[in-house]
Design a protein around this motif. Sequence first.
Motif, PDB file in Angstrom:
ATOM      1  N   TYR A 168       0.876  -1.245  -0.198  1.00 28.86           N
ATOM      2  CA  TYR A 168       0.053   0.069  -0.236  1.00 28.86           C
ATOM      3  C   TYR A 168       0.741   1.229   0.067  1.00 28.86           C
ATOM      4  CZ  TYR A 168       0.175   1.123   5.052  1.00 28.86           C
ATOM      5  OH  TYR A 168       0.286   1.309   6.550  1.00 28.86           O
ATOM      6  N   LEU A 169       0.300   2.248  -0.493  1.00 32.15           N
ATOM      7  CA  LEU A 169       1.031   3.552  -0.469  1.00 32.15           C
ATOM      8  C   LEU A 169      -0.077   4.605   0.193  1.00 32.15           C
ATOM      9  CD1 LEU A 169       3.144   5.608  -1.380  1.00 32.15           C
ATOM     10  CD2 LEU A 169       1.946   5.875  -3.488  1.00 32.15           C
ATOM     11  N   THR A 170       0.322   5.303   1.379  1.00 31.55           N
ATOM     12  CA  THR A 170      -0.480   6.300   1.768  1.00 31.55           C
ATOM     13  C   THR A 170      -0.024   7.632   0.932  1.00 31.55           C
ATOM     14  OG1 THR A 170       0.035   5.387   4.041  1.00 31.55           O
ATOM     15  CG2 THR A 170      -1.200   7.438   3.792  1.00 31.55           C
ATOM     16  N   LEU A 171      -1.416   8.085   0.517  1.00 34.71           N
ATOM     17  CA  LEU A 171      -1.030   9.068  -0.615  1.00 34.71           C
ATOM     18  C   LEU A 171      -0.230  10.377  -0.240  1.00 34.71           C
ATOM     19  CD1 LEU A 171      -4.289   8.914  -2.550  1.00 34.71           C
ATOM     20  CD2 LEU A 171      -2.362   7.621  -3.174  1.00 34.71           C
ATOM     21  N   THR A 172      -0.317  10.747   1.054  1.00 35.10           N
ATOM     22  CA  THR A 172       0.334  11.969   1.577  1.00 35.10           C
ATOM     23  C   THR A 172       0.786  11.634   2.948  1.00 35.10           C
ATOM     24  OG1 THR A 172      -1.645  13.140   2.239  1.00 35.10           O
ATOM     25  CG2 THR A 172      -0.606  13.590  -0.027  1.00 35.10           C
ATOM     26  N   HIS A 173       1.629  12.368   3.589  1.00 40.04           N
ATOM     27  CA  HIS A 173       2.215  12.124   4.826  1.00 40.04           C
ATOM     28  C   HIS A 173       1.394  13.655   5.461  1.00 40.04           C
ATOM     29  CE1 HIS A 173       3.967  11.881   9.074  1.00 40.04           C
ATOM     30  NE2 HIS A 173       3.393  10.897   8.919  1.00 40.04           N
ATOM     31  N   VAL A 204      -1.574   8.300 -10.854  1.00 44.61           N
ATOM     32  CA  VAL A 204      -1.033   7.408  -9.751  1.00 44.61           C
ATOM     33  C   VAL A 204      -2.125   6.434  -9.226  1.00 44.61           C
ATOM     34  CG1 VAL A 204      -0.184   7.421  -7.259  1.00 44.61           C
ATOM     35  CG2 VAL A 204       0.583   9.037  -8.820  1.00 44.61           C
ATOM     36  N   ILE A 205      -3.504   6.915  -8.943  1.00 46.81           N
ATOM     37  CA  ILE A 205      -4.526   6.155  -8.759  1.00 46.81           C
ATOM     38  C   ILE A 205      -4.794   5.003  -9.497  1.00 46.81           C
ATOM     39  CG2 ILE A 205      -6.939   6.057  -7.936  1.00 46.81           C
ATOM     40  CD1 ILE A 205      -4.980   7.671  -5.973  1.00 46.81           C
ATOM     41  N   VAL A 206      -4.670   5.517 -10.843  1.00 46.89           N
ATOM     42  CA  VAL A 206      -4.890   4.458 -11.913  1.00 46.89           C
ATOM     43  C   VAL A 206      -3.991   3.285 -11.847  1.00 46.89           C
ATOM     44  CG1 VAL A 206      -5.199   4.072 -14.413  1.00 46.89           C
ATOM     45  CG2 VAL A 206      -6.468   6.056 -13.405  1.00 46.89           C
ATOM     46  N   GLU A 207      -2.781   3.868 -11.644  1.00 40.33           N
ATOM     47  CA  GLU A 207      -1.726   3.108 -11.897  1.00 40.33           C
ATOM     48  C   GLU A 207      -1.499   1.978 -10.724  1.00 40.33           C
ATOM     49  OE1 GLU A 207       2.133   1.171 -13.814  1.00 40.33           O
ATOM     50  OE2 GLU A 207      -0.016   2.065 -14.391  1.00 40.33           O
ATOM     51  N   ILE A 215      -4.728   1.441  -2.089  1.00 44.72           N
ATOM     52  CA  ILE A 215      -4.799   3.146  -2.030  1.00 44.72           C
ATOM     53  C   ILE A 215      -4.897   3.369  -0.484  1.00 44.72           C
ATOM     54  CG2 ILE A 215      -5.614   5.108  -2.559  1.00 44.72           C
ATOM     55  CD1 ILE A 215      -6.390   3.485  -5.285  1.00 44.72           C
ATOM     56  N   ASP A 216      -3.993   4.008   0.230  1.00 50.41           N
ATOM     57  CA  ASP A 216      -4.386   4.421   1.645  1.00 50.41           C
ATOM     58  C   ASP A 216      -4.819   5.718   1.977  1.00 50.41           C
ATOM     59  OD1 ASP A 216      -4.544   4.423   4.365  1.00 50.41           O
ATOM     60  OD2 ASP A 216      -2.152   4.501   4.652  1.00 50.41           O
ATOM     61  N   LEU A 217      -5.903   5.997   2.182  1.00 47.02           N
ATOM     62  CA  LEU A 217      -6.424   7.572   2.402  1.00 47.02           C
ATOM     63  C   LEU A 217      -6.178   8.083   3.923  1.00 47.02           C
ATOM     64  CD1 LEU A 217      -9.597   7.234   0.345  1.00 47.02           C
ATOM     65  CD2 LEU A 217      -7.241   7.982  -0.493  1.00 47.02           C
ATOM     66  N   LEU A 229     -12.378   8.004  -3.937  1.00 46.38           N
ATOM     67  CA  LEU A 229     -13.642   7.074  -3.799  1.00 46.38           C
ATOM     68  C   LEU A 229     -14.452   7.111  -5.368  1.00 46.38           C
ATOM     69  CD1 LEU A 229     -14.574   7.595  -0.357  1.00 46.38           C
ATOM     70  CD2 LEU A 229     -14.009   5.323  -1.309  1.00 46.38           C
ATOM     71  N   ASP A 230     -14.352   8.163  -5.954  1.00 48.87           N
ATOM     72  CA  ASP A 230     -15.043   8.322  -7.183  1.00 48.87           C
ATOM     73  C   ASP A 230     -14.370   7.498  -8.265  1.00 48.87           C
ATOM     74  OD1 ASP A 230     -16.936  10.153  -6.189  1.00 48.87           O
ATOM     75  OD2 ASP A 230     -15.909  12.058  -6.941  1.00 48.87           O
ATOM     76  N   MET A 231     -13.100   7.591  -8.206  1.00 49.91           N
ATOM     77  CA  MET A 231     -12.430   6.976  -9.263  1.00 49.91           C
ATOM     78  C   MET A 231     -11.759   5.689  -9.286  1.00 49.91           C
ATOM     79  SD  MET A 231      -8.917   9.494  -9.633  1.00 49.91           S
ATOM     80  CE  MET A 231      -8.424   8.437 -11.211  1.00 49.91           C
TER      81      MET A 231
END
Length: 419
Positions: A168-173, A204-207, A215-217, A229-231
């Motif tokens: 997983y990747l947390t999109l930001t810190h 990034v999300i698509v990849e 995908i970690d939110l 959540l939309d895409m």
Amino acid sequence: MLSQFQSAVCLVLWVIGAVTVAQDAYLDRAWKLMSETPLIDGHNDLPWQLRKQFNNELNKVDLNKLNTTHTNIPKIKEGRLGAQFWSAYVPCDTQYKDAVRQTLEQIDVVHRMCQKYPETFMFATSSQDIMEAFKMKKTASLIGVEGGHSIDSSLGTLRTMYQLGVRYLTLTHSCNTPWADNWLVDTGSDPSQHNGLSPFGKQVIVEMNRLGMLIDLAHVPVAVMNQVLDMSKAPVIFSHSSAYSVCPHKRNVPDDVLKRVKETKGIVMVNFYNDYVTCSQTAKLSNVADHFDHIKKVAGADIIGFGGDYDGVTRLPEGLEDVSKVPNLVAELLRRNWTDAEVKAALGDNLLRVLREVEAVRDNLTSRSPDDVPIPYEELQSSCRTSYGYPDAGVVHSLSALALLLTLALQALIASAAY
């Protein structure tokens, strides 16, 4: 005949004994459920403690005896930890500098930890690996990278980290990246740079969907939560976040988003950090259970998990001081009339379901080629990054140099006039 005082003492002792027996019964039942379903924790920062305390020199560490962390091998065994996402975290001040190198070193230390203690840890990258480790009575060890700055705005780096086992990747810190806003935007302390995600952020999300990476939110603002959540074609996770309605901290998840996570079949893994549990410096185990109860009430038991954040926080609730204490929280949920099925869902079944769905989306996208369109050079903020491969970057450099020269000349004229 007993005096009234003696009778009262006997009654008190009987009540205490009855309560103790009841508590032991809940704990026994918790242990039984944890022997049948793996406890999967979404976030543990032991690898960062290994860097801070030992500069990742594992030869200087014995995890059987380490007593300066929330996590060691005896505590793991006592806590019945079935699977752990170990955090490959490096701070935001590495952004535009050496974030990729330092993150790779954190990935490396997790691999070496598993190699040094093979009787305790089994490196894992899939739902199947988690169950195999559980059957072997080992802790399945997965990796999550905490912060999009760790990939340095590079899809190639993202793919390389996946190949190294990152799941997983947390999109930001706690800093914006050139392609995503972070949670502090919602507090007003950081400006929004992208209104959530930039076009490259959406790449990034698509990849990540194509790769099969969760995908970690956790750590993102509400705008990013809703955009993803939309895409996203796959369910998302919050690896270590709690309920905003119980504690209105911007790191927590609001009810409308909880409902969307339910609709998209994702998971929110409850954080134990006092500041996110009670919005104060003190908390108790029961306060953490309140978050579990609230999420279940709003969106059902099928979106709940455990995301303790051990070794990444400075304050933990009374009763959850380290990894060994988690069975007490499971017992508390049972005391609150959670069914065995609901508890098993929160322990690990929910995360396994999410991971299997992410893997299924990946398998359905095998015909899609990797995205090799880079982030536009003008969207990068790093003076340390070279421009190889960007044919027009030289023009950007020339214009930047000319602007700098004009600024210096203007400053010199102003200073001369003032003198």
